[in-house]
Write a protein that holds these residues in place. Sequence first.
Motif, PDB file in Angstrom:
ATOM      1  N   LEU A  87     -21.999  30.261  10.241  1.00 19.86           N
ATOM      2  CA  LEU A  87     -22.575  31.073   9.668  1.00 19.86           C
ATOM      3  C   LEU A  87     -21.729  32.076   8.543  1.00 19.86           C
ATOM      4  N   TRP A  88     -20.405  32.110   8.858  1.00 17.77           N
ATOM      5  CA  TRP A  88     -19.436  32.918   7.847  1.00 17.77           C
ATOM      6  C   TRP A  88     -19.628  32.271   6.576  1.00 17.77           C
ATOM      7  N   VAL A 133     -28.617  24.803   7.879  1.00 17.04           N
ATOM      8  CA  VAL A 133     -27.734  24.862   6.372  1.00 17.04           C
ATOM      9  C   VAL A 133     -26.476  25.227   6.656  1.00 17.04           C
ATOM     10  N   ALA A 134     -26.343  26.025   7.732  1.00 13.55           N
ATOM     11  CA  ALA A 134     -24.898  26.694   8.002  1.00 13.55           C
ATOM     12  C   ALA A 134     -24.051  25.539   8.655  1.00 13.55           C
ATOM     13  N   HIS A 135     -24.710  24.510   9.292  1.00 16.50           N
ATOM     14  CA  HIS A 135     -23.903  23.412   9.740  1.00 16.50           C
ATOM     15  C   HIS A 135     -23.530  22.568   8.582  1.00 16.50           C
ATOM     16  N   CYS A 136     -24.383  22.419   7.643  1.00 15.98           N
ATOM     17  CA  CYS A 136     -24.088  21.317   6.632  1.00 15.98           C
ATOM     18  C   CYS A 136     -23.333  21.897   5.644  1.00 15.98           C
ATOM     19  N   VAL A 137     -23.478  23.200   5.174  1.00 17.40           N
ATOM     20  CA  VAL A 137     -22.396  23.870   4.198  1.00 17.40           C
ATOM     21  C   VAL A 137     -21.023  23.782   5.046  1.00 17.40           C
ATOM     22  N   GLU A 138     -20.935  24.344   6.256  1.00 23.39           N
ATOM     23  CA  GLU A 138     -19.605  24.046   6.743  1.00 23.39           C
ATOM     24  C   GLU A 138     -18.938  22.807   7.011  1.00 23.39           C
ATOM     25  N   PHE A 139     -19.716  21.778   7.378  1.00 29.38           N
ATOM     26  CA  PHE A 139     -19.118  20.325   7.150  1.00 29.38           C
ATOM     27  C   PHE A 139     -18.502  20.225   5.618  1.00 29.38           C
ATOM     28  N   GLN A 191     -28.290  21.957  -1.754  1.00 29.18           N
ATOM     29  CA  GLN A 191     -27.199  22.775  -2.154  1.00 29.18           C
ATOM     30  C   GLN A 191     -26.041  23.039  -1.391  1.00 29.18           C
ATOM     31  N   ALA A 192     -26.565  22.932  -0.135  1.00 28.11           N
ATOM     32  CA  ALA A 192     -25.371  22.773   1.096  1.00 28.11           C
ATOM     33  C   ALA A 192     -24.639  21.685   0.975  1.00 28.11           C
ATOM     34  N   ALA A 193     -25.179  20.539   0.799  1.00 25.36           N
ATOM     35  CA  ALA A 193     -24.554  19.484   0.752  1.00 25.36           C
ATOM     36  C   ALA A 193     -23.640  18.982  -0.131  1.00 25.36           C
ATOM     37  N   THR A 194     -24.015  19.557  -1.348  1.00 22.44           N
ATOM     38  CA  THR A 194     -23.421  19.192  -2.843  1.00 22.44           C
ATOM     39  C   THR A 194     -22.657  20.559  -3.412  1.00 22.44           C
ATOM     40  N   VAL A 195     -22.516  21.659  -2.515  1.00 24.40           N
ATOM     41  CA  VAL A 195     -21.812  22.808  -3.180  1.00 24.40           C
ATOM     42  C   VAL A 195     -20.473  22.565  -3.722  1.00 24.40           C
ATOM     43  N   HIS A 196     -20.013  23.038  -4.884  1.00 26.96           N
ATOM     44  CA  HIS A 196     -18.787  22.781  -5.506  1.00 26.96           C
ATOM     45  C   HIS A 196     -17.672  23.540  -4.611  1.00 26.96           C
ATOM     46  N   LYS A 197     -16.474  23.041  -4.670  1.00 27.82           N
ATOM     47  CA  LYS A 197     -15.355  23.703  -3.874  1.00 27.82           C
ATOM     48  C   LYS A 197     -15.164  25.095  -4.505  1.00 27.82           C
ATOM     49  N   ASP A 198     -15.312  25.498  -5.823  1.00 28.10           N
ATOM     50  CA  ASP A 198     -14.854  26.678  -6.152  1.00 28.10           C
ATOM     51  C   ASP A 198     -15.867  27.711  -5.283  1.00 28.10           C
ATOM     52  N   VAL A 199     -16.893  27.270  -5.227  1.00 24.34           N
ATOM     53  CA  VAL A 199     -18.266  28.148  -4.753  1.00 24.34           C
ATOM     54  C   VAL A 199     -17.660  28.622  -3.169  1.00 24.34           C
ATOM     55  N   LEU A 200     -16.758  27.622  -2.579  1.00 24.99           N
ATOM     56  CA  LEU A 200     -16.537  28.002  -1.158  1.00 24.99           C
ATOM     57  C   LEU A 200     -15.114  28.553  -1.130  1.00 24.99           C
ATOM     58  N   ASP A 216     -23.645  32.506  -2.365  1.00 21.33           N
ATOM     59  CA  ASP A 216     -24.956  33.404  -2.552  1.00 21.33           C
ATOM     60  C   ASP A 216     -26.240  32.516  -2.784  1.00 21.33           C
ATOM     61  N   ARG A 217     -25.959  31.310  -3.379  1.00 21.49           N
ATOM     62  CA  ARG A 217     -27.147  30.473  -3.412  1.00 21.49           C
ATOM     63  C   ARG A 217     -27.814  30.004  -1.929  1.00 21.49           C
ATOM     64  N   LEU A 218     -27.099  30.328  -1.053  1.00 18.40           N
ATOM     65  CA  LEU A 218     -27.572  29.996   0.110  1.00 18.40           C
ATOM     66  C   LEU A 218     -28.131  31.348   0.770  1.00 18.40           C
ATOM     67  N   PHE A 219     -27.430  32.386   0.932  1.00 19.05           N
ATOM     68  CA  PHE A 219     -27.683  33.445   1.576  1.00 19.05           C
ATOM     69  C   PHE A 219     -28.739  33.914   1.473  1.00 19.05           C
ATOM     70  N   TRP A 220     -28.918  34.292  -0.145  1.00 25.15           N
ATOM     71  CA  TRP A 220     -29.962  35.325  -0.717  1.00 25.15           C
ATOM     72  C   TRP A 220     -31.491  34.292  -0.527  1.00 25.15           C
ATOM     73  N   PRO A 221     -31.533  33.221  -0.681  1.00 20.93           N
ATOM     74  CA  PRO A 221     -32.893  32.549  -0.582  1.00 20.93           C
ATOM     75  C   PRO A 221     -33.395  32.631   1.118  1.00 20.93           C
TER      76      PRO A 221
END
Length: 332
Positions: free
Chosen positions: A148-149, A222-228, A293-302, A155-160
């Motif tokens: 969740l952190w 989505v949290a699981h996907c983006v953390e992966f 978005q969660a599966a393809t987020v760029h490294k700089d965003v994280l 931003d592109r995941l949190f706000w939507p």
Amino acid sequence: MASCAFLCRVLVWSLSSIVEARVRIGKGPWLTLTQVKEGPLFVASWNPQKYLAELHTLTVYAKDSSGREQTIEQPFSLDGSQPSFRFWPRALLMSNVSMFFQFLFGIMVCVCVLPLCILRYVHRLALEKRMIRPRLRWKFCDLWLRKLWVLVSVDRLFWPLVVSAVYVPVGPWFVGEVIEDHIGVVFAWGIFVNRSYLPGSLTYAYGFFQMLTFQFPLILAVAHCVEFRFWSLYVDPLCSFPRYLCRHVCPLLIVTLQMITAFFFWLAYGTMALFLGPLRTWSAVLGLILWYQAATVHKDVLREAAQVWVPQPLAWEEEKSESQAHMSQSSL
């Protein structure tokens, strides 16, 4: 001394003629009911003096010429005694179903919004070095805290996710043919149709199940996907097939179920409600976008999440990039 007969009157009817009718009061003997003329009224003499106190049961048995038979029990009292109910039946009878689901709906909205907002604020404090990242005692809880952190740091995941959860109790759910030949607008708190306003009742139950079966699971998926994605970019690029499968199956299952409900939504309210339906159709599209978005987020965003969860590798990477840039400038 004149005697007064008290009659117990019972209505018994059937498609066929009644061949037998009996009545029993409390635990007393069965009394034969006598038909009055040819109507459905049957009577039997009884003594009410024996049943002046407490609650009693009137049991009626009837059988017709076709062989159908039925027994019915009815409690009664002569002194005003009331039947006692257990706690849960009493609570169910005395409760307001609309208020109950309104309460559950509000709880689910808070569950889907407040933890993300609080975690977002804590993330900012951790970035500013104003607090240390909390470390939970149980590994499972600490794992989901990281998931969740990472989610709230993007931003592109949190706000939507937050805006879509807040939209459900505020914005219109759909525009469609609510009743025949009349277009209406449905909100969580009511319906506008034919220049009239109908207060919401079971709409809160509908919204509660929407938050429970789609919004909340979507946040976790989505949290699981983006953390992966975060873990594969900053910690361990190797990925086993079961983990990769779980990464995509969960969001796919949630979106598929939402599309199925959107299909039944179309059957119930028509094509207009399908295309002008943020609650069902648009939310399914939003789920697909967030999944991608969660599966393809760029490294700089994280990078912000990495500063909190993997500070040493990130610092080493920055030093390496700075040294490479310095060497390239020196060679020039």
